[in-house]
Each structure stands twice: as C-alpha cells, then as structure tokens.
Design an enzyme around this catalytic site. Structure first.
Site, PDB file in Angstrom:
ATOM      1  N   GLU A 222       2.984  21.470 -21.355  1.00 53.22           N
ATOM      2  CA  GLU A 222       2.665  22.245 -22.563  1.00 53.22           C
ATOM      3  C   GLU A 222       1.155  22.375 -22.605  1.00 53.22           C
ATOM      4  OE1 GLU A 222       4.733  23.620 -24.671  1.00 53.22           O
ATOM      5  OE2 GLU A 222       6.599  22.811 -23.883  1.00 53.22           O
ATOM      6  N   CYS A 256      -3.401  24.366 -30.491  1.00 51.58           N
ATOM      7  CA  CYS A 256      -3.112  25.061 -29.226  1.00 51.58           C
ATOM      8  C   CYS A 256      -2.694  26.497 -29.451  1.00 51.58           C
ATOM      9  CB  CYS A 256      -2.026  24.313 -28.464  1.00 51.58           C
ATOM     10  SG  CYS A 256      -0.516  24.110 -29.400  1.00 51.58           S
TER      11      CYS A 256
HETATM   12  P1  NAD Z   1      -6.720  17.103 -22.146  1.00 49.55           P
HETATM   13  O1  NAD Z   1      -6.018  17.858 -21.097  1.00 49.55           O
HETATM   14  O2  NAD Z   1      -8.151  16.812 -21.974  1.00 49.55           O
HETATM   15  O3  NAD Z   1      -5.996  15.701 -22.393  1.00 49.55           O
HETATM   16  C1  NAD Z   1      -4.607  15.593 -22.616  1.00 49.55           C
HETATM   17  C2  NAD Z   1      -4.088  14.270 -22.106  1.00 49.55           C
HETATM   18  O4  NAD Z   1      -4.369  14.190 -20.729  1.00 49.55           O
HETATM   19  C3  NAD Z   1      -4.709  13.044 -22.757  1.00 49.55           C
HETATM   20  O5  NAD Z   1      -3.657  12.202 -23.164  1.00 49.55           O
HETATM   21  C4  NAD Z   1      -5.503  12.397 -21.658  1.00 49.55           C
HETATM   22  O6  NAD Z   1      -5.392  11.014 -21.723  1.00 49.55           O
HETATM   23  C5  NAD Z   1      -4.836  12.901 -20.405  1.00 49.55           C
HETATM   24  N1  NAD Z   1      -5.750  13.024 -19.261  1.00 49.55           N
HETATM   25  C6  NAD Z   1      -7.026  13.476 -19.265  1.00 49.55           C
HETATM   26  N2  NAD Z   1      -7.550  13.442 -18.015  1.00 49.55           N
HETATM   27  C7  NAD Z   1      -6.578  12.951 -17.202  1.00 49.55           C
HETATM   28  C8  NAD Z   1      -6.479  12.681 -15.799  1.00 49.55           C
HETATM   29  N3  NAD Z   1      -7.496  12.896 -14.985  1.00 49.55           N
HETATM   30  N4  NAD Z   1      -5.322  12.188 -15.310  1.00 49.55           N
HETATM   31  C9  NAD Z   1      -4.271  11.979 -16.119  1.00 49.55           C
HETATM   32  N5  NAD Z   1      -4.301  12.202 -17.462  1.00 49.55           N
HETATM   33  C10 NAD Z   1      -5.431  12.691 -17.990  1.00 49.55           C
HETATM   34  O7  NAD Z   1      -6.468  17.923 -23.492  1.00 49.55           O
HETATM   35  P2  NAD Z   1      -6.935  17.594 -24.949  1.00 49.55           P
HETATM   36  O8  NAD Z   1      -8.393  17.793 -25.081  1.00 49.55           O
HETATM   37  O9  NAD Z   1      -6.361  16.294 -25.390  1.00 49.55           O
HETATM   38  O10 NAD Z   1      -6.171  18.737 -25.753  1.00 49.55           O
HETATM   39  C11 NAD Z   1      -6.651  20.031 -25.807  1.00 49.55           C
HETATM   40  C12 NAD Z   1      -5.905  20.955 -24.868  1.00 49.55           C
HETATM   41  O11 NAD Z   1      -4.518  20.768 -24.991  1.00 49.55           O
HETATM   42  C13 NAD Z   1      -6.130  22.413 -25.197  1.00 49.55           C
HETATM   43  O12 NAD Z   1      -6.203  23.135 -24.015  1.00 49.55           O
HETATM   44  C14 NAD Z   1      -4.904  22.796 -25.967  1.00 49.55           C
HETATM   45  O13 NAD Z   1      -4.598  24.167 -25.963  1.00 49.55           O
HETATM   46  C15 NAD Z   1      -3.869  22.002 -25.260  1.00 49.55           C
HETATM   47  N6  NAD Z   1      -2.741  21.766 -26.136  1.00 49.55           N
HETATM   48  C16 NAD Z   1      -1.553  22.356 -25.848  1.00 49.55           C
HETATM   49  C17 NAD Z   1      -0.481  22.170 -26.712  1.00 49.55           C
HETATM   50  C18 NAD Z   1       0.862  22.788 -26.456  1.00 49.55           C
HETATM   51  O14 NAD Z   1       1.805  22.426 -27.136  1.00 49.55           O
HETATM   52  N7  NAD Z   1       1.004  23.692 -25.519  1.00 49.55           N
HETATM   53  C19 NAD Z   1      -0.636  21.388 -27.844  1.00 49.55           C
HETATM   54  C20 NAD Z   1      -1.865  20.817 -28.084  1.00 49.55           C
HETATM   55  C21 NAD Z   1      -2.913  20.993 -27.224  1.00 49.55           C
END
Ligand code: NAD
Length: 498
Positions: A222, A256
């Site tokens: 997602e 998002c």
């Molecule tokens: P992010 O991708 O930075 O982090 C999300 C998760 O990934 C966190 O739990 C983090 O611990 C983990 N993560 C980060 N780096 C990692 C790595 N190298 N290896 C494994 N795991 C890792 O995103 P964010 O800043 O938390 O959220 C914002 C983004 O999420 C935006 O792009 C937003 O659009 C998207 N988002 C999508 C939805 C949806 O339902 N489609 C909902 C909310 C947010």
C-alpha cells in the site's frame, strides 16, 4: 557493521517469535471458528474504545500536536466501523462457494473455500498509525491468521501503547507487536511470513518486495504517490476548491490519499486559488495554537516542505501561504501554513514528488484531453478526484486514467467504504484490502473438486478408441477450421500432414 549487527540481532528475536506463532497456528487441527474470530474482533474493538483517549494523547505526543477529533474520526471510528462490518458479514465470507463445474465433468461438483494463510506480517506507517496497522490486522484476524504487527518507529509513543494494549487483548502466540528502531523493520521484512502487508512509500516498497522475494513471501504493498484532483470545466470551481482544500489539510496533508495537486481549467485558475486560500483561512483562523491543525511529524519533515516551497519561489513560481493570524510557524512548533503554489517549474519537487504536507500545487489546463494526458504521463496514482456534472466527461476520466481508486465530486471518501477495495496500482502499490477484500487478501482461496462416480472423464483414458475420438470430435466440433481429427499413426502418434 554495527547496523548489520543490530539488524541480525533483531532478526534472531523476530525469527523465534515467528516460529512460536507458526507452531501455535499449526497446532490447531482446524482453523479458528467464526465465533472465536468474532470474539477476538470484539476484544479489539472494546480495547480501541476503552483506550481511545490514551491513543489520542499518544498520537498528540508523536505529532507534537494531533487533532483529537481527527484521531477519533479518521482512525478509531473507522476501525470500529470496519470491525462492525466484518462481524456482520463474516458468516457469508467464510462460507464455501459452490460453483458450476464444466459440463463435461457433470455430475461432479466444485467449490472454493477460504483458508487462513498462517502467520501474517503487517507493517504500518506513522501518518495514521492506528488505522494503517490495525485495519490490516482486522482483515488478517477475520481470515483466521496469527499476526505479527510492526508499527512505525517514527511515532514511537503510539507504537508502545499499541503494543501494551494488544498484549492485554491477545496471547503473544496469536498477535504480537514489535516496536524499536529502523533495524526492526529491516529485519521484519526479511522473515518468511505467509503474507507480508506493507504500508509506506514507493521507495521503501521496492526494498520490502526485494526482501520478501528471498522466501517468495506474497506481498501487499500500500504505497503513495501524487494523487490528482481534476476540476472539470462545468463544475463550480469554488465548491471544488473547498472540498480539495479540506481534504488536503486534514492531518496537515500527511495523508496517502490527500489530493496532491489540483488540475484546473486555465481560465478558472485564479478563482480556484482565491477560493482555496479563503477556505483554508476559514478552516484554520490560527495555526500554531490551533488544536484542530495537526503538526508536521518532525523537524526533518518540516524542513523538506520548506525546501519544496523555496524551490518553487526560486524557480519563479508563486507561493501563497495562509496564515491568517500572522503567527510564527516554524519547525519547532511544527505548524506548516496551508500553502498554495502555482506556476511551478516543471521539474520542481512540487510537481514531481509526493508532497505529503499542506502544500497544494495548482496546474492550469486548456482541454480535458490535455489534463488526462498530464495524469497519464506520470506514475499511476493511489487516488484520483474528478469534479464534474457531465456524465460523458466522468466516463472519459474514469476509463481514460488508471488509479487505485476514485472519488467523483469529492475527495478521499472512497477510502472508508467497507464495500470497496482499497489499494494502489503500479507505483502506488499492489493488492487491496478493506471488507471482503481484506478477508480475501489474507486467505488462500482454495479450489476443491469432488469427482462423481459417473462422468465423461472415465472415457478419456487410454487405450484411446473410437469413443474417445467421437468425444473429441464432439467437443472440438465448433472450432473454426475443424474438420476431423487426423488419423492415428502406429505408436499412437498422429501422422504429420503430408
Ligand atoms: P516509509 O516508506 O518511509 O516507511 C514505512 C515503513 O517502512 C516504516 O514502518 C519503516 O519502519 C519501514 N522502513 C523504512 N525503511 C525501511 C527499510 N530500509 N527496510 C525495511 N523497512 C523500512 O513511509 P512513511 O514516511 O512512514 O509514510 C509515508 C509514505 O507512505 C507516503 O508515501 C504515503 O503516501 C505512504 N502511505 C501509503 C498509504 C496507503 O494506504 N497506500 C497509507 C499511508 C501512507
């Protein structure tokens, strides 16, 4: 080196936990019954309600200011409502579905059944820490799985509270919550789950999929992206501006499915900007002391938004900030003013990357075809919003663009619909959940065929004789160009045609 040690250490603990939960799942001779699932969903709903104020407080601390009403409405209420919907429909979802077998196999019968997958991993994101972590949990529990939950480390207070609350609800061989630093996420995504559900950015989504591929772990991603709000020429531009502004500023744009940018008929661009600015001021007459206005999560996130607006300004674009009380808004208080940017350079971050904050780029267009081409020239968005009264143009936009979901004449409201799938496409993700789609995502839809004692299949085995050839002639008779089956050669091979 130290980082690798930390990841390995986290992986050891998580691997043990996964083994414990898998053993508990496998020790069950049959999947959890419907009453057992319902009782657990009730426990979760009760805990959410009982701790609603604690969760509001925890998220308020994580954000340095999070609207209580938004936590209650957009997280707690949506979750409790999803649980209510799931409980009401679970009987129907769990039922084996009888289907008609192909006529040649009659009177055999066919059905498909849903089975839990086993132990599922759920990784959430901080912007709606409860909703994005617990909504997939509801889907996974309704399908009868055991679940390991990983909330975002960027909202640590709510993550710890979630861990305590769920530990009081469930035994840890059924549901466990894993907090800690980034190394926990890095290790978590390498575990051989039966399914891994991830919410976050497109960039990290690629890492997750790479990690999961090691064990062929199926993934649901997602992700995010730039969701356009397209204002049609026949729609009241002020009304569209109000709806888009409201959606953009909820949770200070850290959503998002927030409209990322607005595409507006060129001749109505200024009217749109005026209406959006005025409405932002009405919604938030003050910012820094306003409990309704959610803060930007961290100083780093705040500075990124400043860089986005600075780049537009430096590139000759226009930046309009709505700060009606003229307060000092800065990275320390986290209040980033609602901001409209336009005439941005085409290669600026404002027009090329997901904004994830209260900045709305406005782009003018001259024809609907041009607007559709603009959307289609970019990665497929998570959501698309179209404002129009004319049915033909709605159809054109609905079928002429590809996005995760669409709300027509509004924003975001396709997301909380319990009967609609929620999920992206292409760069905005893969797979879906919510309601029955969540149940199906976390289930194995297993094909089952009951062969009857009598059916044509008994005549379809060697030695092939006249009857078989008659049957083949019968089933293939309507194919174009079919005349008759070539004669058999010795050894059972058909003769090559001369
Ligand atoms: P992010 O991708 O930075 O982090 C999300 C998760 O990934 C966190 O739990 C983090 O611990 C983990 N993560 C980060 N780096 C990692 C790595 N190298 N290896 C494994 N795991 C890792 O995103 P964010 O800043 O938390 O959220 C914002 C983004 O999420 C935006 O792009 C937003 O659009 C998207 N988002 C999508 C939805 C949806 O339902 N489609 C909902 C909310 C947010």
């Amino acid at each position: 080196m130290a980082e690798h040690n930390a990841i390995d250490q986290a992986r050891d603990g998580l691997t043990e936990q996964l083994a414990r939960q898998r053993a508990a799942f496998e020790a069950r001779p049959v999947p959890l019954s419907r009453p057992e699932r319902l009782q657990r969903l009730d426990t979760l709903a009760d805990a959410l309600y009982t701790h609603r104020h604690d969760f509001c407080e925890a998220l308020n601390t994580d954000f340095g200011g999070r609207s209580v009403e938004e936590t209650l409405l957009l997280e707690i209420f949506v979750l409790i409502d999803e649980i209510r919907h799931t409980k009401r429909h679970l009987r129907k979802w769990m039922k084996p579905h009888h289907v008609m077998p192909n006529w040649q196999f009659l009177p055999s019968s066919a059905r498909f059944i849903y089975q839990p997958l086993g132990v599922v991993g759920v990784m959430g994101a901080w912007n709606y820490q409860l909703l994005l972590t617990l909504s997939p949990l509801v889907g996974a529990m309704s399908a009868g799985n055991h679940v390991m939950v990983r909330p975002s480390e960027l909202a640590p207070v709510s993550a710890e509270l979630m861990k305590r609350v769920l530990a009081n609800c469930f035994t840890d061989d059924y549901v466990s919550v894993h907090t800690g630093g980034l190394e926990v996420s890095q290790a978590f995504s390498t575990l051989p789950f039966d399914h891994l559900f991830f919410t976050g950015s497109t960039r990290v989504g690629k890492i997750i999929m790479r990690n999961a591929s090691e064990h062929l772990t199926p993934v649901t991603l997602e992700l995010g992206g730039k969701s356009p709000a397209l204002v049609g020429d026949d729609y009241d531009v002020a009304s569209a501006a109000r709806k888009i502004t409201h959606a953009k500023l909820s949770n200070a744009g850290q959503t998002c499915v927030a409209p990322d940018y607005a595409l507006v008929p060129q001749a109505k661009k200024q009217a749109f900007i005026d209406a959006a600015g005025a409405f932002a001021a009405k919604l938030y007459p003050s910012l820094a002391d306003n409990p309704d206005y959610t803060r930007i999560l961290s100083a780093d996130h705040y500075k990124r938004l400043q860089v986005i607006t600075d780049e537009v300004r430096d590139g000759g674009g226009q930046v309009l900030q709505c700060n009606p009380a003229g307060e000092d808004c800065n990275a320390d208080n986290g209040a980033f003013p609602p901001t409209i940017v336009h005439d941005c350079p085409a290669d600026s971050v404002a027009l090329t990357e997901e904004i994830f904050g209260p900045i709305l780029p406005v782009v003018g267009y001259r024809s609907l075809d041009e607007a559709i081409a603009y959307i289609n020239a970019r990665p497929r968005p998570l959501a698309l919003y179209y404002f129009a009264n004319d049915r033909a143009s709605r159809r054109k936009v609905l079928y002429g663009t590809i996005s995760g979901g669409v709300t027509v004449n509004g924003c975001i409201y396709h997301l909380p619909q319990n009967n609609l799938p929620f999920g992206g496409v292409g760069d905005s993700g893969m797979g879906a959940y919510h309601g029955i789609d969540g149940f199906e995502t976390f289930s194995k839809k297993k094909a089952v065929f009951f062969q009857s004692r009598f059916s044509l299949t008994r005549y379809m085995r060697p030695p092939y004789g006249k009857l078989m050839r008659f049957l083949l002639g019968f089933v293939l008779r309507n194919r174009p160009g079919f005349e008759k089956i070539p004669p058999r050669a010795r050894g059972g091979q058909a003769k090559p045609s001369d």
